[in-house]
Design an enzyme around this catalytic site. Structure first.
Site, PDB file in Angstrom:
ATOM      1  N   LYS A  83     109.232  92.888  27.512  1.00 32.92           N
ATOM      2  CA  LYS A  83     109.919  93.979  28.221  1.00 32.92           C
ATOM      3  C   LYS A  83     110.120  93.433  29.688  1.00 32.92           C
ATOM      4  O   LYS A  83     109.516  92.578  30.111  1.00 32.92           O
ATOM      5  CB  LYS A  83     108.738  94.839  28.248  1.00 32.92           C
ATOM      6  CG  LYS A  83     108.545  95.885  27.137  1.00 32.92           C
ATOM      7  CD  LYS A  83     107.332  97.031  27.482  1.00 32.92           C
ATOM      8  CE  LYS A  83     107.178  97.806  26.193  1.00 32.92           C
ATOM      9  NZ  LYS A  83     108.408  98.600  25.859  1.00 32.92           N
ATOM     10  N   ARG A  98     105.722 101.350  15.248  1.00 28.58           N
ATOM     11  CA  ARG A  98     106.260 102.123  13.883  1.00 28.58           C
ATOM     12  C   ARG A  98     105.315 101.090  12.985  1.00 28.58           C
ATOM     13  O   ARG A  98     105.357 101.465  12.031  1.00 28.58           O
ATOM     14  CB  ARG A  98     107.650 102.085  13.641  1.00 28.58           C
ATOM     15  CG  ARG A  98     108.460 100.687  13.674  1.00 28.58           C
ATOM     16  CD  ARG A  98     109.889 101.028  14.141  1.00 28.58           C
ATOM     17  NE  ARG A  98     110.111 101.164  15.489  1.00 28.58           N
ATOM     18  CZ  ARG A  98     111.069 101.733  16.283  1.00 28.58           C
ATOM     19  NH1 ARG A  98     112.392 101.557  15.354  1.00 28.58           N
ATOM     20  NH2 ARG A  98     111.379 102.130  17.129  1.00 28.58           N
TER      21      ARG A  98
HETATM   22  N1  BES Z   1     105.699 101.714  23.647  1.00 26.86           N
HETATM   23  C1  BES Z   1     107.156 101.744  23.349  1.00 26.86           C
HETATM   24  C2  BES Z   1     107.779 103.192  23.822  1.00 26.86           C
HETATM   25  C3  BES Z   1     107.453 103.677  25.375  1.00 26.86           C
HETATM   26  C4  BES Z   1     108.613 103.602  26.277  1.00 26.86           C
HETATM   27  C5  BES Z   1     106.298 104.338  25.421  1.00 26.86           C
HETATM   28  C6  BES Z   1     108.112 104.192  27.264  1.00 26.86           C
HETATM   29  C7  BES Z   1     105.940 105.026  26.678  1.00 26.86           C
HETATM   30  C8  BES Z   1     106.992 105.023  27.470  1.00 26.86           C
HETATM   31  C9  BES Z   1     107.462 101.311  22.297  1.00 26.86           C
HETATM   32  O1  BES Z   1     106.645 100.228  21.832  1.00 26.86           O
HETATM   33  C10 BES Z   1     108.821 100.332  22.576  1.00 26.86           C
HETATM   34  O2  BES Z   1     108.750  99.539  23.338  1.00 26.86           O
HETATM   35  N2  BES Z   1     109.917 100.939  21.677  1.00 26.86           N
HETATM   36  C11 BES Z   1     111.351 100.383  21.925  1.00 26.86           C
HETATM   37  C12 BES Z   1     111.722 100.290  20.644  1.00 26.86           C
HETATM   38  C13 BES Z   1     113.102  99.709  20.297  1.00 26.86           C
HETATM   39  C14 BES Z   1     112.823  98.161  20.719  1.00 26.86           C
HETATM   40  C15 BES Z   1     113.630  99.612  19.094  1.00 26.86           C
HETATM   41  C16 BES Z   1     112.057 101.511  22.888  1.00 26.86           C
HETATM   42  O3  BES Z   1     111.838 102.522  22.771  1.00 26.86           O
HETATM   43  O4  BES Z   1     112.664 100.581  23.644  1.00 26.86           O
HETATM   44 MN    MN Z   2     107.032  98.229  22.221  1.00 20.22          MN
END
Ligand code: BES
Ligand code: MN
Ligand code: ZN
Length: 490
Positions: free
Chosen positions: A262, A336
């Protein structure tokens, strides 16, 4: 949290009284103030800006005590009342000499009284300082002033607020101090007082034998190995028929994104990526405290998502608990995967409802903003039920669809399913993926991404940092399955 006490009239040793103003702005009515204190109070308060629709509480001294008046809004709702009394407590909580707060809402409706007490208690939760090993005794007592038959409602509010406090503490704990195995210790401590709750732990070995390919892959890059925690609650006084609810929570103790690391700004709050698991744990303790007549199995899917030599990769193919193969789209779509394994395992017990809760997608945050819960269900009757339960709890669950487009997106050329495929409608895609692991059982998915964390200043009952959002909805759903949606019996 503040200590909770009850009285039928305002105790003489209360240093602070929190009461209400209701009615039309043109015809305000004082609520919860006894006659001997009411004389001239309304006029004085109005001079200071008090009104039924005032957004901030009005504080004024009367006979050596503080009186705080909060506006309930023209149409008091669970939410407006929770906020009002939250703001009332927040206005005084930092004052040095506040010890005994008489909460005198003058409310007889059980849902609204519960809201008032919850708001007051939630505003008074002090998150434990990380450095202090010992829990400090509560500094405040909140004495709820109500008729005796309403004390059970106030008690229920106390249990709910306590669950919120538990979630906040867990989410606020730094990720080096709350690894998957630390979560096991936390759960162990929290359930210790309930004979009705038992726990089982699966570590790497048994996860391997059990075929939990998703949890193992996500935890693979971390030196803090994953855990699947099972909590079982059996009511001491069972009823027939008795509902069996499975609660499944995302427990990523830190989400770095993994190999698909990230960016800096998105990573800072990712210690909160175990909020779903915290909600499940706290809800089960709450249900045990209330002795709810439902059977509950909780699944906390714990892992740390880190890059490393053992980390899984984008394009890996994983074999999951239910035998399905998954082509991994992005290592940051880890939630997921752990949830899919836990859902598949939970489904094996054929509960009456699979209810999962997860900080799952940034796309939910983009679609709905921070507060509302993104709600997905296997059928429309459930949507209605959950929306109502959430509203009853003072939270907002907003239905989102699982579209054909989302189902299409997760088709894979080389595996049974792919874990993603597009940024558009990302919350829907994640839900479409999870659905494949629910074995066709009644299922509810709550996406609480960004609801778990308030990066801004504290307001009414919401502190800066962890909010505890979601657990009130879980408890409301559990209570609705226990045939007790209003809280009269507990
Ligand atoms: N933990 C994150 C989602 C999240 C984002 C929680 C902001 C709280 C605040 C999740 O694991 C994630 O990173 N999701 C990605 C998925 C994508 C790579 C398909 C996302 O939503 O960007
Ligand atoms: Mn994630
Ligand atoms: Zn995540």
């Amino acid at each position: 949290m503040a200590e909770l006490d009850y009285a039928t009239t305002i105790p003489s040793d209360a240093d602070t009284i929190i009461a209400a103003i209701s009615g039309q702005p043109t015809a305000p009515v004082l609520q919860g103030i006894p006659d001997e204190l009411a004389d001239g109070l309304l006029t004085a308060a109005q001079l200071l800006g008090a009104s039924p629709t005032a957004k901030t509480p009005t504080m004024l001294p009367v006979a050596g005590r503080r009186i705080v008046l909060v506006g309930l809004g023209e149409q008091p709702s669970v939410k407006s009342v929770t906020k009002a009394f939250g703001a009332g407590v927040r206005a005084v909580i930092e004052l040095d000499d506040v010890r005994r707060i008489a909460l005198s809402p003058g409310i007889t409706d059980t849902n609204l009284l519960r809201a008032a007490v919850e708001g007051a208690l939630m505003a008074g939760i002090r998150s434990l300082p990380i450095t202090s090993q010992e829990e400090q005794p509560p500094r405040h007592t909140i004495v709820v002033v109500c008729d005796e038959e309403l004390q059970a409602t106030a008690y229920l509010a106390g249990v709910i607020a306590n669950a919120v406090g538990t979630v906040r503490n867990l989410v606020n704990t730094p990720p080096n101090l709350l690894t998957p195995s630390d979560m096991v210790s936390e759960a162990d401590n929290l359930i210790a007082k309930y004979d009705s709750v038992t726990m089982e732990i699966m570590k790497k070995n048994s996860l391997g034998k059990g075929g939990f390919g998703g949890i193992l892959a996500v935890g693979g890059g971390s030196d803090n190995p994953p855990r699947l925690i099972t909590l079982r609650y059996e009511p001491a006084k069972p009823v027939t028929p008795q509902a069996h609810i499975a609660l499944i929570g995302k427990g990523i103790t830190f989400d770095s994104g993994g190999i698909d690391l990230k960016p800096v700004e998105s990573m800072v709050t990712m210690k909160g990526d175990m909020a779903g698991a915290a909600c499940v744990l706290a809800a089960i303790c709450g249900a045990a405290e209330l002795e709810l007549p439902v059977q509950i199995t909780g699944w906390l899917a714990m892992a740390e998502n880190m890059p490393g030599g053992g980390a899984y990769r984008p394009s890996d193919v994983l074999t999951m608990r239910n035998g399905m193969t998954v082509e991994n789209y992005n290592t940051d779509a880890e939630g997921r995967l752990v949830m899919a394994d836990a859902l598949a395992r939970a489904a094996e017990d054929t509960p009456d409802l699979l209810l999962d809760i997860a900080t799952l997608t940034g796309a939910k945050m983009i679609a709905l903003g921070t507060e509302p819960i993104g709600l997905f269900t296997s059928d429309d009757a459930l949507t209605e039920r959950i929306v109502t339960a959430a509203a009853d709890a003072g939270e907002l669950a907003w239905p989102l669809p699982i579209t054909d487009e989302a189902e299409e997106t997760i088709k894979s050329d080389i595996a049974d399913v792919r874990s993603g495929g597009s940024r558009f409608g990302g919350a829907l895609i994640a839900a479409a993926f999870l659905k494949r692991f629910t074995a066709g059982l009644p299922w509810v998915h709550l996406d609480i991404a960004a609801s778990e964390w308030n990066p801004n200043a504290a307001h009414d009952f919401v502190p800066k940092g962890a909010t505890g959002y979601g657990v009130r909805t879980l408890l409301a759903v559990l209570r609705s399955y226990a045939g007790d949606v209003k809280g009269e019996t507990h």
